[in-house]
Design an enzyme around this catalytic site. Structure first.
Site, PDB file in Angstrom:
ATOM      1  N   ASP A   9      -0.567  10.045  -0.871  1.00  0.00           N
ATOM      2  CA  ASP A   9      -1.231   8.934  -0.171  1.00  0.00           C
ATOM      3  C   ASP A   9      -0.687   7.584  -0.629  1.00  0.00           C
ATOM      4  O   ASP A   9      -1.435   6.621  -0.829  1.00  0.00           O
ATOM      5  CB  ASP A   9      -2.752   8.978  -0.379  1.00  0.00           C
ATOM      6  CG  ASP A   9      -3.499   8.066   0.599  1.00  0.00           C
ATOM      7  OD1 ASP A   9      -2.947   7.795   1.686  1.00  0.00           O
ATOM      8  OD2 ASP A   9      -4.597   7.600   0.259  1.00  0.00           O
ATOM      9  N   SER A  18      -8.597  -0.094  -0.161  1.00  0.00           N
ATOM     10  CA  SER A  18      -7.509   0.883  -0.274  1.00  0.00           C
ATOM     11  C   SER A  18      -6.164   0.188  -0.391  1.00  0.00           C
ATOM     12  O   SER A  18      -5.821  -0.674   0.424  1.00  0.00           O
ATOM     13  CB  SER A  18      -7.505   1.821   0.936  1.00  0.00           C
ATOM     14  OG  SER A  18      -8.709   2.560   0.979  1.00  0.00           O
ATOM     15  N   HIS A  54      -2.623   6.096   4.110  1.00  0.00           N
ATOM     16  CA  HIS A  54      -3.600   6.093   5.202  1.00  0.00           C
ATOM     17  C   HIS A  54      -3.856   4.699   5.752  1.00  0.00           C
ATOM     18  O   HIS A  54      -4.468   4.553   6.812  1.00  0.00           O
ATOM     19  CB  HIS A  54      -4.910   6.754   4.754  1.00  0.00           C
ATOM     20  CG  HIS A  54      -5.718   5.947   3.789  1.00  0.00           C
ATOM     21  ND1 HIS A  54      -5.688   6.144   2.436  1.00  0.00           N
ATOM     22  CD2 HIS A  54      -6.601   4.938   3.983  1.00  0.00           C
ATOM     23  CE1 HIS A  54      -6.523   5.312   1.836  1.00  0.00           C
ATOM     24  NE2 HIS A  54      -7.081   4.563   2.764  1.00  0.00           N
TER      25      HIS A  54
END
Length: 490
Positions: free
Chosen positions: A269, A349, A234
């Protein structure tokens, strides 16, 4: 017609002539008679002046001289000719004292002659002493010395009393205090946060994505000496399929280099980038299977764009199924997450979750927050992808650019009857491993291999834990009875 005033034969008013005519017997402009002569009938003299003015300005006694003599009083030698003016002589028009039209002449200034007293330079007088300036000559030198001594004594006593008053007036301050300092050279054992951070920071990078006026930031970890970096899907998904998109990585020393996308996996992911950097610092990869609740961990990344940020905490839970999906990305993953209370915020992230030995045990991927739309900050609920899964996915992406996951081939939902929880099968895909194993619609899957299944998300992570082609026993509840069915994952 109104009556006009009558005039004499010469044209004069009789009343004006009576008021302003000369007295009888006077032919000229001045009356030579004294004031002692009684006035004629019809005339009055002015009252006599005050006695003081009479004494100050009167003529000397016996003097008969007047200010201006009448023409008839001139001396025989001064008698004017018949043709001569009684008041102005032939030279009268040139006499400035008698001719009112004569011009005024300004003469030279009155200057004193050289050498006179007015041009002498002033001689400086003797200088005054302090005693003369302050007191004139009215104070004796001995008294002045005594006064100075008294002033000195008063100032000393006043200063002493002022210091005592200041010290006693504020008991919270002490001017004699000196703070001690410790000896330099702090010993940092290998397991401290500072020691671990110093080793892991060079291998954690900041990832920047630019797409026109839009952009995003995240983190990444160098996992290979050839310049391979693992991050979250993402973080870089917005740059996929866009020719003018740019991806950059910024190292801890400030080096900024472009990066290329090697491959990505929306189901976990995860994504891998490649940078051209000579001899990058590579992170040590640990084992997530050895983690236990309570182990100390450190999160490293770039939250909110703040590069090389380090936070610490513990492992709050292991094997926590978490579904990851975000707006603006094609990520739709279910991860078997490591839960931690180390502060993780947007921008972390793709960063590293490190154990006490400095080995990477997870890739930070998500947080649970109380804010709307996931925009809130950390509340101590962070989640990371286990490094064991990251290693398998990254190897496949580097080798082939894509990843294949084992699938059971069912759609399920989470159910519970108050005593048992599981994933109820909603439908079975044709030609899937579930169809071949005999799994039917309505079955409740409660176990895959040796892992207990309590929800639909946990079913996904339990299946992805195995490799393609592996035969796994599936425990289901059908009609109130438990059945074990063998499924070959495809």
């Amino acid at each position: 017609m109104s009556e006009q005033p009558r005039t004499s034969a010469q044209g004069h008013d009789p009343e004006q002539s009576a008021a302003f005519r000369r007295p009888e017997g006077v032919e000229g402009s001045f009356d030579p008679r004294g004031r002692d002569t009684p006035p004629q009938q019809g005339f009055e003299y002015t009252p006599p002046p005050p006695e003081a003015l009479e004494k100050a300005f009167s003529r000397p006694p016996g003097s008969s001289e007047v200010l201006q003599r009448a023409p008839g009083d001139r001396e025989p030698s001064e008698q004017a000719s018949p043709d001569e003016d009684l008041f102005w002589s032939h030279s009268g028009d040139r006499d400035p004292w008698r001719n009112p039209t004569a011009e005024a002449v300004v003469g030279a200034p009155a200057l004193a002659r050289e050498g006179s007293e007015q041009h002498r330079e002033p001689v400086p007088g003797p200088l005054l002493s302090t005693r003369e300036v302050l007191f004139g000559r009215r104070v004796r030198p001995r008294a002045l010395a005594a006064l100075a001594a008294v002033a000195l004594l008063v100032s000393v006593v006043g200063g002493f009393i002022g210091r005592i008053t200041a010290e006693e007036g504020n008991p919270l301050t002490n001017p004699d205090v000196t703070l001690a300092k410790v000896e330099p050279g702090v010993d940092r054992p290998s397991g401290t946060v500072a020691a671990v951070a110093s080793r892991i920071l060079p291998s954690v990078v900041s990832v920047e994505v630019r797409l026109g006026a839009q952009g995003g930031t995240g983190s990444g970890v160098v996992i290979d000496g050839n310049g391979y970096i693992v991050t979250n899907n993402h973080v870089i998904s917005m740059a996929v399929g866009t020719p003018d998109a740019q991806v950059f990585t910024v190292f801890s020393d400030g080096t900024r280099v472009p990066a290329r996308i090697v491959g990505r996996d929306p189901q976990t992911d995860l994504a891998v980038l490649k940078v051209e950097v000579a001899n990058p610092t590579v992170a040590q990869l640990g084992s997530s299977a050895d983690l236990a609740v309570g182990d100390k961990v450190i999160a490293v990344g770039s939250p909110l764009g703040l590069e090389s940020t380090v936070t610490s905490g513990i492992v709050s839970s292991t094997h926590r199924p978490m579904r990851l999906a975000g707006e603006g990305t094609d990520t739709n993953a279910v991860i078997d997450a490591i839960q931690t209370d180390a502060a993780i915020n947007p921008g972390n992230s793709g960063g590293a979750l490190v154990d006490g030995n400095g080995a990477v045990v997870g890739i930070n991927s998500a947080i649970r927050t109380l804010g709307t739309d996931g925009q809130g900050g950390s509340i101590g609920l962070g989640f990371a992808i286990p490094i064991d899964q990251v290693r398998r996915v990254a190897e496949q992406l580097i080798r082939t650019g894509q990843v294949r996951h084992p699938e059971l081939g069912v759609n399920a939902k989470s159910v519970t009857d108050g005593t048992v929880s599981g994933a109820q099968v909603q439908n079975v895909q044709q030609g899937s491993a579930a169809e071949a194993a005999g799994i039917a619609e309505g079955d409740v899957i409660i176990k895959v291999g040796d892992r207990q299944v309590n929800s639909a998300n946990e079913l996904v992570v339990a299946v992805h834990k195995h490799r393609l082609g592996t035969t796994v026993p599936i425990t289901v509840v059908r009609g109130g009875r438990e059945l074990v069915l063998d499924a070959e994952l495809r």
